[in-house]
Design a protein around this motif. Structure first.
Motif, PDB file in Angstrom:
ATOM      1  N   VAL A 243       0.834  -1.208   0.000  1.00 31.05           N
ATOM      2  CA  VAL A 243       0.000   0.000   0.000  1.00 31.05           C
ATOM      3  C   VAL A 243       0.869   1.258   0.000  1.00 31.05           C
ATOM      4  O   VAL A 243       2.041   1.228   0.345  1.00 31.05           O
ATOM      5  N   HIS A 244       0.268   2.343  -0.380  1.00 25.33           N
ATOM      6  CA  HIS A 244       0.822   3.709  -0.383  1.00 25.33           C
ATOM      7  C   HIS A 244       2.347   3.763  -0.595  1.00 25.33           C
ATOM      8  O   HIS A 244       3.097   4.256   0.238  1.00 25.33           O
ATOM      9  N   VAL A 245       2.769   3.283  -1.763  1.00 28.19           N
ATOM     10  CA  VAL A 245       4.186   3.340  -2.139  1.00 28.19           C
ATOM     11  C   VAL A 245       4.545   4.792  -2.460  1.00 28.19           C
ATOM     12  O   VAL A 245       3.880   5.445  -3.269  1.00 28.19           O
ATOM     13  N   SER A 246       5.610   5.292  -1.828  1.00 27.16           N
ATOM     14  CA  SER A 246       5.950   6.709  -2.004  1.00 27.16           C
ATOM     15  C   SER A 246       7.379   6.940  -2.481  1.00 27.16           C
ATOM     16  O   SER A 246       7.690   8.024  -2.957  1.00 27.16           O
ATOM     17  N   ALA A 247       8.265   5.948  -2.337  1.00 23.93           N
ATOM     18  CA  ALA A 247       9.689   6.163  -2.585  1.00 23.93           C
ATOM     19  C   ALA A 247      10.152   5.471  -3.864  1.00 23.93           C
ATOM     20  O   ALA A 247       9.744   4.335  -4.148  1.00 23.93           O
ATOM     21  N   GLU A 248      11.024   6.141  -4.602  1.00 18.42           N
ATOM     22  CA  GLU A 248      11.587   5.573  -5.824  1.00 18.42           C
ATOM     23  C   GLU A 248      12.232   4.214  -5.555  1.00 18.42           C
ATOM     24  O   GLU A 248      12.086   3.276  -6.346  1.00 18.42           O
ATOM     25  N   GLU A 249      12.930   4.098  -4.429  1.00 16.02           N
ATOM     26  CA  GLU A 249      13.615   2.848  -4.109  1.00 16.02           C
ATOM     27  C   GLU A 249      12.632   1.706  -3.852  1.00 16.02           C
ATOM     28  O   GLU A 249      12.937   0.542  -4.149  1.00 16.02           O
ATOM     29  N   ALA A 250      11.461   2.022  -3.320  1.00 15.57           N
ATOM     30  CA  ALA A 250      10.442   0.991  -3.099  1.00 15.57           C
ATOM     31  C   ALA A 250       9.833   0.545  -4.427  1.00 15.57           C
ATOM     32  O   ALA A 250       9.568  -0.651  -4.626  1.00 15.57           O
ATOM     33  N   VAL A 251       9.609   1.485  -5.346  1.00 16.63           N
ATOM     34  CA  VAL A 251       9.125   1.123  -6.678  1.00 16.63           C
ATOM     35  C   VAL A 251      10.110   0.172  -7.353  1.00 16.63           C
ATOM     36  O   VAL A 251       9.714  -0.808  -8.000  1.00 16.63           O
ATOM     37  N   ALA A 252      11.404   0.431  -7.170  1.00 17.46           N
ATOM     38  CA  ALA A 252      12.426  -0.423  -7.783  1.00 17.46           C
ATOM     39  C   ALA A 252      12.336  -1.850  -7.250  1.00 17.46           C
ATOM     40  O   ALA A 252      12.513  -2.819  -8.006  1.00 17.46           O
ATOM     41  N   GLU A 253      12.053  -2.004  -5.957  1.00 12.94           N
ATOM     42  CA  GLU A 253      11.896  -3.345  -5.380  1.00 12.94           C
ATOM     43  C   GLU A 253      10.701  -4.067  -6.002  1.00 12.94           C
ATOM     44  O   GLU A 253      10.770  -5.262  -6.330  1.00 12.94           O
ATOM     45  N   LEU A 254       9.595  -3.345  -6.180  1.00 11.79           N
ATOM     46  CA  LEU A 254       8.400  -3.942  -6.799  1.00 11.79           C
ATOM     47  C   LEU A 254       8.673  -4.319  -8.253  1.00 11.79           C
ATOM     48  O   LEU A 254       8.291  -5.408  -8.702  1.00 11.79           O
ATOM     49  N   ALA A 255       9.335  -3.428  -8.975  1.00 15.64           N
ATOM     50  CA  ALA A 255       9.621  -3.686 -10.391  1.00 15.64           C
ATOM     51  C   ALA A 255      10.505  -4.919 -10.537  1.00 15.64           C
ATOM     52  O   ALA A 255      10.278  -5.766 -11.425  1.00 15.64           O
TER      53      ALA A 255
END
Length: 466
Positions: A243-255
């Protein structure tokens, strides 16, 4: 129930855009037909809505709201009556709120409490996720029962030690249970143990202003928790929705996880797309208005979020609507940012802000409908009745004026909160008329709905996994 014909509009779904007339009967979409066709001309309708020059879109599905939520010695200022009315004004016709299990209590007690809050009060349809704050053998067994009853998603917190926090062992057990019963684990991914150390150190050093809320809840600690949640889900063999992803680094983990073909999904919110730490740093305690968790990030993170929405590494935009008035609620944290109630208002603004993203070139019109309507409906077992315009589906329909201009402001919004997170922002596009299961609840900028129209909707399991 009356029969309604919506004529002359551009029907936009996640799948296609087509000029079509729409026939609504008994709360359902009965037919779509080419304008002027003999079939459409033959419709016998009690009421005709002219959508010439307008978009005809599915009602929004907001899969992350917190109405009447106790938090930090107070409660969110929108209840189910005011919150769902504001949702309708903003073109959202279904919400999924979070029922909360209190520590030491059964899931059923929390779910019953939320049903009591919502029953007979909602202007639009609603469903529930379940927050697990006390994972044990008893609650793990209850998860199976809730899935069978249509509560098919369970939220866990890696943050808020002593309140909602679950440790890695509890998270793994819940994920293993979900892997067996078809449920979807939702994760608040922040390293709460480490964050609490940084909070304590900041306050001890006299750093008490709202902006320090964003500084201690570091992007790396969101990314670390996101990575850990993904690995735990892999071990358990369960799907994961962050939920509520806000950080570029977290998006990279999901990708990275999605590139491996893992059943991992991500959500972001308008506040992370349109606001930043600049807002948290506003003087005279005004930054408290923007305190939420995960926190607002420096503006540089926004490009990664928009890119994630375009590449489908982020699938959903929800609001995390959890409003607290500046006066008397946010002010509880004067002199100690850790006591500011966490949350922003936004349930009324989401569809308009995302249309502005279309105008600005961040996303296409169809992607707007996908991330705001179709994807959340599929993600949380509400499709095909919600999130699209299809014969047999619920007639949750918005006539949207893409050319109207408006200024977002607390003076004109309908949320029960004394400020707007987007005060003074000019946007292009405005909701004109809203149908909820065929009933007009907003009629050309006039509210015609009523408490109790909205129904509770049991959900199937995540439709991206079937």
């Amino acid at each position: 129930m009356t029969t309604t014909a919506i004529r002359g509009g551009l029907v936009i779904t996640a799948a296609e855009e087509t000029h079509a007339d729409v026939l609504v009967e008994d709360g359902k979409v009965a037919a779509l037909a080419a304008p002027g066709s003999a079939f459409a001309q033959g419709w016998q309708a009690d009421r005709t809505l002219d959508a010439t020059g307008k978009y005809v879109i599915p009602g929004g599905v907001d899969a992350h709201t917190h109405l009447d939520l106790p938090f930090g010695g107070t409660a969110s200022s929108d209840d189910f009556e005011t919150g769902t009315r504001a949702a309708a004004w903003g073109g959202t016709t279904t919400i999924v709120d979070f029922a909360v299990q209190s520590r030491g209590q059964a899931l059923r007690e929390g779910l019953d409490r939320w049903h009591a809050k919502a029953d007979g009060r909602c202007a639009v349809d609603y469903a529930f996720h379940m927050i697990l704050s006390d994972v044990n053998e008893s609650t793990l067994k209850e998860m199976d029962l809730l899935v069978s009853e249509g509560v098919t998603s369970f939220k866990l917190f890696m943050a808020y030690p002593g309140v909602f926090y679950s440790d890695d062992g509890q998270i793994l057990r819940a994920m293993q249970r979900a892997a067996g019963n078809g449920g979807l684990i939702m994760m608040h991914a922040e390293n709460g143990i480490a964050i609490d150390v940084l909070v304590e150190q900041a306050l001890a050093a006299g750093r008490t202003d709202p902006r320090y809320h964003g500084e201690v809840r570091k992007a790396l600690l969101e990314a670390e928790a996101t990575h850990r949640a993904i690995q735990l889900a892999r071990v358990a063999g369960s799907p994961l929705y962050v939920v509520h992803v806000s950080a570029e680094e977290a998006v990279a983990e999901l990708a990275q996880a999605r590139d491996k073909g893992l059943p991992v999904f991500g959500e972001t919110c308008p506040q992370y797309l349109f606001l930043s730490t600049d807002n948290l740093a506003e003087p005279d305690f005004e930054g408290a208005k923007y305190v939420c968790s995960t926190p607002l990030r420096p503006r540089e993170h926004q490009a990664a979020l928009w890119r994630g929405l375009r590449t489908d590494d982020l699938q959903v935009v929800s609001t995390d609507h959890c409003p607290f008035c500046f006066s008397g609620q946010k002010e509880l944290g004067r002199g100690d940012f850790s006591k500011i109630p966490n949350g922003l208002p936004g349930i009324e603004n989401r569809m308009d802000l995302l249309h502005q993203a279309v105008v600005d070139g961040h996303i296409t019109r169809r992607r707007w409908i996908e991330i705001a309507c179709a994807a959340p409906a599929r993600m949380f077992g509400l499709a095909p009745h919600k999130g699209t315009i299809v014969p047999g589906g619920d007639a949750d329909i918005v006539i949207y004026d893409p050319h109207a201009e408006q200024t977002l402001s607390a003076a004109t919004h309908h949320m029960n909160v004394d400020y707007s997170a987007y005060e003074g922002k000019r946007v292009t596009g405005r909701v004109e008329t809203v149908l909820s299961r065929g009933e007009v609840v907003i009629d050309r900028h006039t509210y015609t709905g009523r408490p109790g129209h909205g129904r509770y909707v049991p959900r199937t399991t995540c439709q991206y996994l079937t």
